[in-house]
Write a protein that holds these residues in place. Structure first.
Motif, PDB file in Angstrom:
ATOM      1  N   ALA A 105       3.409   5.926 -36.851  1.00 12.33           N
ATOM      2  CA  ALA A 105       2.491   5.412 -35.819  1.00 12.33           C
ATOM      3  C   ALA A 105       2.178   6.493 -34.790  1.00 12.33           C
ATOM      4  O   ALA A 105       1.061   6.558 -34.260  1.00 12.33           O
ATOM      5  CB  ALA A 105       3.103   4.187 -35.148  1.00 12.33           C
ATOM      6  N   TYR A 106       3.149   7.339 -34.501  1.00 13.91           N
ATOM      7  CA  TYR A 106       2.919   8.457 -33.582  1.00 13.91           C
ATOM      8  C   TYR A 106       1.988   9.485 -34.231  1.00 13.91           C
ATOM      9  O   TYR A 106       1.079  10.006 -33.580  1.00 13.91           O
ATOM     10  CB  TYR A 106       4.247   9.123 -33.223  1.00 13.91           C
ATOM     11  N   PHE A 107       2.238   9.769 -35.511  1.00 14.35           N
ATOM     12  CA  PHE A 107       1.440  10.772 -36.203  1.00 14.35           C
ATOM     13  C   PHE A 107      -0.039  10.371 -36.250  1.00 14.35           C
ATOM     14  O   PHE A 107      -0.918  11.191 -36.012  1.00 14.35           O
ATOM     15  CB  PHE A 107       1.947  10.966 -37.632  1.00 14.35           C
ATOM     16  N   SER A 108      -0.295   9.116 -36.583  1.00 18.57           N
ATOM     17  CA  SER A 108      -1.676   8.682 -36.818  1.00 18.57           C
ATOM     18  C   SER A 108      -2.537   8.738 -35.564  1.00 18.57           C
ATOM     19  O   SER A 108      -3.768   8.772 -35.655  1.00 18.57           O
ATOM     20  CB  SER A 108      -1.686   7.260 -37.397  1.00 18.57           C
ATOM     21  N   GLY A 167      -3.286  11.238 -42.026  1.00 14.33           N
ATOM     22  CA  GLY A 167      -4.629  11.660 -41.649  1.00 14.33           C
ATOM     23  C   GLY A 167      -4.726  12.747 -40.607  1.00 14.33           C
ATOM     24  O   GLY A 167      -5.825  13.061 -40.148  1.00 14.33           O
ATOM     25  N   VAL A 168      -3.590  13.354 -40.199  1.00 15.10           N
ATOM     26  CA  VAL A 168      -3.657  14.409 -39.178  1.00 15.10           C
ATOM     27  C   VAL A 168      -3.188  15.735 -39.758  1.00 15.10           C
ATOM     28  O   VAL A 168      -2.466  15.775 -40.748  1.00 15.10           O
ATOM     29  CB  VAL A 168      -2.826  14.056 -37.926  1.00 15.10           C
ATOM     30  N   THR A 169      -3.589  16.794 -39.109  1.00 10.26           N
ATOM     31  CA  THR A 169      -3.183  18.129 -39.540  1.00 10.26           C
ATOM     32  C   THR A 169      -1.905  18.539 -38.832  1.00 10.26           C
ATOM     33  O   THR A 169      -1.310  17.760 -38.081  1.00 10.26           O
ATOM     34  CB  THR A 169      -4.309  19.140 -39.284  1.00 10.26           C
ATOM     35  N   LYS A 197     -10.219  13.419 -38.830  1.00 11.09           N
ATOM     36  CA  LYS A 197      -9.162  12.877 -39.671  1.00 11.09           C
ATOM     37  C   LYS A 197      -9.345  13.399 -41.095  1.00 11.09           C
ATOM     38  O   LYS A 197     -10.450  13.392 -41.628  1.00 11.09           O
ATOM     39  CB  LYS A 197      -9.214  11.345 -39.673  1.00 11.09           C
ATOM     40  N   ILE A 198      -8.263  13.886 -41.685  1.00 13.01           N
ATOM     41  CA  ILE A 198      -8.372  14.498 -42.999  1.00 13.01           C
ATOM     42  C   ILE A 198      -7.881  13.537 -44.076  1.00 13.01           C
ATOM     43  O   ILE A 198      -6.972  12.741 -43.855  1.00 13.01           O
ATOM     44  CB  ILE A 198      -7.576  15.813 -43.070  1.00 13.01           C
TER      45      ILE A 198
END
Length: 388
Positions: A283-286, A311-313, A358-359
């Motif tokens: 949840a922190y990453f997104s 979805g993050v780099t 978002k990747i």
């Protein structure tokens, strides 16, 4: 076939990988047992519910230090007793350290001759580096003990019936040490689905959802190999250019208080949050701009794959094993020189100036980091071992 997994239940990725493999093997119809060595708080102990037999061995923290040699022998004796009682057909040792303990157990009188696979999850040679003693006699004794311990580790791995490495770089490192084994598998750790979604830290949630702030996240234990010192210094330097950046640090450990003091001394305590350990950081990453990992050494750096899966780099140090290979496989991420404060600060600034969309790397994640792929690699190696 009866497969027995020996797992050190620390907070890293190895227990999660073992749990995933056990689940897959039970579904495939194998009898699976698990021996769990732990000195953790109960909240960190994975359930391993899919295993038919679960044996938990409480161990002392001294097990991991040179002074714990006697305790290591005691654990090896207990492992021998467990193996003699349950008589598995094959053993999977989920670390170089556990491989050593099981190897020692085979020297006990009357021990059974059972093939074992060494599952190497980390660059333990880099992680085991300790501060050198100043006293020359103490330094000599220290070097001697480390050399003996590493020799036993490598001997135990060489004697394994098969070896699994979690990445190609780790395999190459062991090849350079003369470990040319006939039965090798290279299997990236899987991104395991987790339905648990604990609430965010309230301060982190306010930062992550504030459109005027740009928040970065790092998830790593506060231990020397993770190099929080370089990360905090780099973030302080980047904040001189952008005052609206924030850093959430997930994890705990021996150096947490020292790193809090460093943040205070640099005047950035108000923009750096020490949020503690969380079982599931997705949840922190997104919600963050990028995940940062500034380590001196990594087993693989699975946290970076988990970031990309959300979805993050990422921004990561070019430590000997892990981040660069992940960057190449997933074709994303920023790699900076290890322990380079200026380079890391510049990378943070660049991610503020040039935000990435978002990747989507779902195809690569499914191809290289799926539970099925990981289970199939181990299954193939087990068949090679038992059929030889």
């Amino acid at each position: 076939m009866h497969i027995c997994h020996i797992v050190l239940n620390n907070i890293g990725g190895a227990p999660k990988v073992a749990d995933s493999l056990i689940y897959s093997q039970v579904k495939a119809g194998y009898k699976v047992s698990t021996v769990i060595l732990t000195d953790l708080d109960p909240r960190w102990i994975l359930s391993f519910k899919s295993a038919h037999i679960i044996i938990v061995m409480k161990i002392a923290g001294t097990l991991f230090y040179i002074g714990g040699a006697i305790h290591q022998i005691w654990v090896a004796i207990q492992l021998d007793k467990i193996v003699a009682e349950h008589k598995p057909d094959i053993i999977i040792c989920h670390s170089a350290f556990l491989t050593k303990l099981f190897y020692l157990s085979k020297f006990m009188p009357g021990s059974l001759s059972i093939p074992y696979i060494s599952y190497i999850h980390s660059d333990y040679l880099s992680e085991s580096k300790i501060e050198r003693q100043i006293n020359p006699i103490a330094a000599f004794i220290q070097d001697f003990n480390v050399r003996i311990d590493n020799w036993i580790h490598l001997r135990a791995i060489k004697q394994a019936s098969g070896i699994v490495f979690v990445c190609k770089t780790l395999h190459k490192k062991f090849l350079n040490l003369g470990l040319n084994h006939p039965r090798i598998a290279i299997s990236y750790n899987p991104v395991t689905p987790d339905s648990k979604n604990p609430p965010l830290n309230s301060t982190a949630e306010s930062w992550l959802n504030d459109s005027h702030l740009i928040t970065f996240v790092s998830a790593a234990r506060f231990h020397y190999p993770k190099d929080h010192q370089t990360l905090i210094k780099a973030f302080a330097k980047a904040s001189e250019t952008y005052s609206n950046i924030r850093l959430v640090l997930l994890g705990d450990g021996d150096l947490e208080v020292e790193m809090q003091g460093l943040a205070n001394s640099l005047g950035i305590r108000e923009i750096v949050l020490f949020a503690g350990s969380v079982p599931n950081p997705k949840a922190y990453f997104s919600l963050c701009r990028a995940v940062i990992l500034a380590s001196h050494s990594e087993g693989f750096g699975m946290v970076l794959v988990e970031a990309v899966a959300n979805g993050v780099t990422f921004i990561a140090s070019d430590c000997p094993v892990g981040p660069r290979e992940i960057s190449e496989v997933l074709n994303c991420g920023t790699i900076v020189a290890e322990s380079d404060v200026d380079a890391l600060a510049e990378a943070i600034i660049d991610h503020v100036k040039n935000p990435q969309q978002k990747i989507d790397r779902s195809e690569q994640i499914a191809q290289f980091f799926s539970e099925t792929s990981c289970a199939n690699q181990l299954e193939s190696l087990i068949q090679q071992v038992v059929s030889r």
